[in-house]
Enzyme design. Structure first.
Site, short mmCIF file in Angstrom:
data_model
loop_
_atom_site.label_atom_id
_atom_site.label_comp_id
_atom_site.label_asym_id
_atom_site.label_seq_id
_atom_site.Cartn_x
_atom_site.Cartn_y
_atom_site.Cartn_z
N SER A 208 3.02 -2.49 10.21
CA SER A 208 4.47 -2.57 10.43
C SER A 208 5.04 -3.95 10.10
O SER A 208 6.00 -4.38 10.74
CB SER A 208 4.82 -2.14 11.85
OG SER A 208 4.42 -0.79 12.07
N HIS B 138 -9.43 1.24 4.46
CA HIS B 138 -8.17 1.40 5.21
C HIS B 138 -8.40 2.31 6.42
O HIS B 138 -9.18 3.26 6.35
CB HIS B 138 -7.09 1.98 4.31
CG HIS B 138 -5.74 1.91 4.95
ND1 HIS B 138 -5.31 2.87 5.83
CD2 HIS B 138 -4.78 0.97 4.89
CE1 HIS B 138 -4.11 2.51 6.27
NE2 HIS B 138 -3.76 1.37 5.72
N GLU C 187 -5.81 -5.25 10.11
CA GLU C 187 -4.79 -4.26 10.42
C GLU C 187 -5.11 -3.57 11.74
O GLU C 187 -5.92 -2.63 11.79
CB GLU C 187 -4.74 -3.21 9.31
CG GLU C 187 -4.39 -3.77 7.96
CD GLU C 187 -3.71 -2.74 7.07
OE1 GLU C 187 -2.60 -2.99 6.63
OE2 GLU C 187 -4.31 -1.68 6.83
N ASN D 134 0.88 -1.17 0.00
CA ASN D 134 0.00 0.00 0.00
C ASN D 134 0.91 1.22 0.00
O ASN D 134 1.48 1.56 1.02
CB ASN D 134 -0.89 -0.04 1.25
CG ASN D 134 -1.72 1.22 1.42
OD1 ASN D 134 -1.81 2.03 0.48
ND2 ASN D 134 -2.33 1.40 2.58
N TRP D 135 1.03 1.82 -1.18
CA TRP D 135 1.96 2.95 -1.29
C TRP D 135 1.44 4.21 -0.59
O TRP D 135 2.16 5.17 -0.42
CB TRP D 135 2.22 3.26 -2.77
CG TRP D 135 3.15 2.29 -3.44
CD1 TRP D 135 3.95 1.36 -2.84
CD2 TRP D 135 3.38 2.16 -4.86
NE1 TRP D 135 4.67 0.67 -3.79
CE2 TRP D 135 4.33 1.14 -5.03
CE3 TRP D 135 2.87 2.81 -5.98
CZ2 TRP D 135 4.79 0.76 -6.30
CZ3 TRP D 135 3.32 2.43 -7.24
CH2 TRP D 135 4.27 1.41 -7.40
N LYS D 136 0.15 4.23 -0.26
CA LYS D 136 -0.47 5.42 0.34
C LYS D 136 -0.19 6.64 -0.56
O LYS D 136 -0.19 6.48 -1.77
CB LYS D 136 0.04 5.60 1.77
CG LYS D 136 -0.11 4.30 2.58
CD LYS D 136 0.09 4.47 4.05
CE LYS D 136 -0.08 3.11 4.73
NZ LYS D 136 -0.05 3.17 6.18
N GLY E 171 2.12 1.99 10.75
CA GLY E 171 3.06 3.09 10.64
C GLY E 171 3.70 3.48 11.96
O GLY E 171 4.34 4.53 12.06
N GLU F 245 -6.76 4.63 7.63
CA GLU F 245 -6.53 6.06 7.40
C GLU F 245 -7.75 6.71 6.75
O GLU F 245 -8.06 7.87 7.01
CB GLU F 245 -5.25 6.26 6.57
CG GLU F 245 -4.02 5.99 7.41
CD GLU F 245 -2.83 5.42 6.66
OE1 GLU F 245 -2.78 5.54 5.43
OE2 GLU F 245 -1.95 4.84 7.33
N GLY G 290 2.73 -1.18 4.22
CA GLY G 290 2.85 0.24 3.93
C GLY G 290 4.30 0.63 3.75
O GLY G 290 4.87 0.52 2.67
N GLY G 291 4.92 1.07 4.83
CA GLY G 291 6.29 1.60 4.79
C GLY G 291 7.27 0.72 4.03
O GLY G 291 8.02 1.21 3.16
P1 PGA Z 1 2.62 0.03 7.62
O1 PGA Z 1 1.21 0.26 6.92
O2 PGA Z 1 3.18 -1.26 7.05
O3 PGA Z 1 3.44 1.22 7.26
O4 PGA Z 1 2.36 -0.09 9.09
C1 PGA Z 1 0.34 -0.82 6.68
C2 PGA Z 1 -0.94 -0.29 6.07
O5 PGA Z 1 -1.35 0.80 6.45
O6 PGA Z 1 -1.56 -0.95 5.21
#
Ligand code: PGA
Length: 251
Positions: free
Chosen positions: A213, A95, A167, A9-11, A173, A97, A234-235
């Site tokens: 994470s 998601h 999640e 997930n590049w966000k 994050g 966010e 994500g990251g």
């Molecule tokens: P993260 O994000 O790996 O940076 O914790 C995961 C996500 O939000 O899908």
């Protein structure tokens, strides 16, 4: 046997040219690693260039959101039909966010999921508890409720095109990861709820990812758990070596 799905997930990261460069970098690194599906979910404007770069490889490109109406006066939104027409196969919905910052609720997550499925998209449906809920010991109730509400009105046939991403919001994050046991247990709770709703056979087919994470260091242990069928990352999906290590863990 469920197949691992490793999704990035590049966000709100990577411009079109940055996405091209990233895909060109990672393509040879994951070539031939076919024991899992590999997906990157890109910002809308980056999808086309990422797809172009990924052509002919084992990398699929998805989107990060989709609106529930077919068309109309919904400024800033993108429909499932639009995504479908440019060749998108997967879309992230719900998601945390989006839930936290953009007012998504289980109701709108459910509407978006139905619209995406009706248009022939596959959905990465995200849910998970916040820190206070985990500390209060109500994680199982929270994810059970989210699972029921988010999947309301979705048939067993449609569910074949749904992947659930568990999640825990406190792990996204933050560098805090659920322990493999916590991830396994909560993914198992989600699977049990799906079994209640659709039957055990359907639940055993459902792919449930862990996200929060996940990285090159902890992927192996998380993915070794029976109820964890992949990761939403994500990251670590922004760094080719780290993401490739997660793909390797799924081989
Ligand atoms: P993260 O994000 O790996 O940076 O914790 C995961 C996500 O939000 O899908």
């Amino acid at each position: 046997m469920r197949r691992y799905v490793i999704a990035g997930n590049w966000k709100m990261n990577f411009t079109p040219s940055e996405a091209t460069a990233f895909i060109n970098e990672i393509k040879p690194m994951v070539e031939g690693k076919n024991n899992c599906d590999i997906i990157f979910c890109a910002p809308f404007v980056t999808i086309a260039s990422a797809m172009e770069a990924a052509k002919g490889s084992n990398i699929k490109i998805g989107a990060q959101n989709v609106h529930f109406e077919e068309k109309g006066a919904f400024t800033g939104e993108v429909s499932a039909k639009m995504l479908k027409e440019i060749g998108v196969e997967y879309v992230i919905i719900g998601h945390s966010e989006r839930r936290q910052y953009f007012g998504e609720t289980d109701h709108t997550v459910n509407l978006r999921t139905k619209a995406a499925l009706a248009a022939g998209l596959k959905v990465l449906l995200c849910l998970g508890e916040v820190k206070e809920e985990r500390l209060a010991g109500i994680t199982n109730e929270v994810v059970a409720m989210q699972t029921k509400l988010d999947l309301a009105g979705i048939s067993a046939e449609e569910l074949k095109n749904v992947i659930i991403a568990y999640e825990p919001v406190w792990a996204i994050g933050t560098g805090l990861t659920a322990t493999p046991e916590q991830a396994d247990e909560t993914c198992g709770v989600i699977r049990d709820v799906v079994a209640d709703l659709y039957g055990r056979d359907v639940a055993e087919e459902l792919i449930i990812q862990y996200g929060g994470s996940m990285n090159d260091k902890n992927a192996n242990e998380l993915l070794s758990k029976v109820n964890v069928d992949g990761g939403l990352i994500g990251g670590a999906s922004l760094v080719a070596e780290k993401f490739t290590a997660i793909v390797d863990a799924a081989q």
